[in-house]
Design a protein around this motif. Sequence first.
Motif, short mmCIF file in Angstrom:
data_model
loop_
_atom_site.label_atom_id
_atom_site.label_comp_id
_atom_site.label_asym_id
_atom_site.label_seq_id
_atom_site.Cartn_x
_atom_site.Cartn_y
_atom_site.Cartn_z
N LEU A 45 4.57 11.40 12.63
CA LEU A 45 3.22 11.89 12.92
C LEU A 45 2.95 13.20 12.18
O LEU A 45 1.85 13.41 11.65
N SER A 46 3.94 14.09 12.15
CA SER A 46 3.77 15.36 11.45
C SER A 46 3.56 15.13 9.95
O SER A 46 2.73 15.79 9.32
N LEU A 47 4.31 14.20 9.40
CA LEU A 47 4.17 13.87 7.98
C LEU A 47 2.80 13.26 7.70
O LEU A 47 2.15 13.59 6.70
N ALA A 68 8.67 20.64 1.48
CA ALA A 68 9.17 19.65 0.53
C ALA A 68 10.69 19.54 0.62
O ALA A 68 11.25 18.44 0.54
N ALA A 69 11.37 20.68 0.80
CA ALA A 69 12.82 20.67 0.92
C ALA A 69 13.25 19.94 2.18
O ALA A 69 14.18 19.12 2.14
N TYR A 70 12.61 20.22 3.30
CA TYR A 70 12.93 19.53 4.55
C TYR A 70 12.71 18.03 4.42
O TYR A 70 13.51 17.22 4.91
N TYR A 71 11.61 17.66 3.78
CA TYR A 71 11.31 16.23 3.61
C TYR A 71 12.39 15.53 2.79
O TYR A 71 12.89 14.47 3.16
N ARG A 72 12.77 16.15 1.67
CA ARG A 72 13.79 15.54 0.82
C ARG A 72 15.14 15.47 1.55
O ARG A 72 15.87 14.48 1.43
N GLN A 73 15.47 16.52 2.27
CA GLN A 73 16.74 16.53 3.01
C GLN A 73 16.77 15.42 4.06
O GLN A 73 17.79 14.78 4.27
N SER A 74 15.64 15.20 4.69
CA SER A 74 15.58 14.19 5.76
C SER A 74 15.60 12.78 5.22
O SER A 74 16.04 11.86 5.92
N GLY A 110 18.13 17.42 11.70
CA GLY A 110 17.85 18.85 11.62
C GLY A 110 16.73 19.15 10.65
O GLY A 110 15.88 20.02 10.89
N ALA A 111 16.70 18.42 9.51
CA ALA A 111 15.64 18.60 8.52
C ALA A 111 14.30 18.11 9.06
O ALA A 111 13.26 18.75 8.84
N LYS A 112 14.30 16.99 9.77
CA LYS A 112 13.06 16.49 10.37
C LYS A 112 12.51 17.49 11.38
O LYS A 112 11.31 17.76 11.42
N ALA A 113 13.42 18.03 12.18
CA ALA A 113 13.01 19.02 13.18
C ALA A 113 12.47 20.28 12.49
O ALA A 113 11.47 20.86 12.94
#
Length: 213
Positions: A45-47, A68-74, A110-113
């Motif tokens: 939903l956040s995305l 962008a970093a969190y998205y790629r990590q997730s 953790g990245a999604k959070a």
Amino acid sequence: KQWYQRRVRGSNSEREMVELDQLNIHSTRGIIARHGLTLPELFDLSLEFYKEEKHQFKLTYEQKNQLAAYYRQSTLGPYHPDKLNPGFLDFVGNDRKKAWEALGEISANGAKAGFCNLLETTCPELVPWIRHKKRERENKIQEEKRQVEEKKKKEEAEQLEASKLINIVKQAEALIIKEAVGNGNADEDDYEEEGMPVLATVLSFPMVKKKKK
């Protein structure tokens, strides 16, 4: 944070990554509990909110790189040159690579959070938007259930009507045969429809005698 520090062992950098990982997940529990969502649902939903509504709010250059970093990590896991290797003059790409690389071994959750937390703190519109979307989805599910129930009831009613019609046909057929037999014209097994369905009897199609072999 001190509680996490007591539980984590290893190098300082490893400990910092695990702390960040756990703190990110811990800090999303409030919004997850309020809306009855799982972390993957909250992330999706956040995305969706970010993609649809990003023109409605302003983020700094660093915040965009961090998201962008969190998205790629997730989605892709920890940084590796094979996953992202921008050219020397690609300044934006290099900055995003550094932000991704800085996440180290943070888990996908953790990245999604982290993505959700950063978006929530920078965009106050996120929480009411999620509430609205959740209500829409619940209404859609209820409507789909209602349609399924209506379809089931309609099919059951059609089956009942078909069953009634079959019984009427059988009763009419039995009366016609009984009348023919009662008149002494033939035995019950002397009559059949010539290539016609049972309903033809009710519709007064001619009955013919079987040919005796």
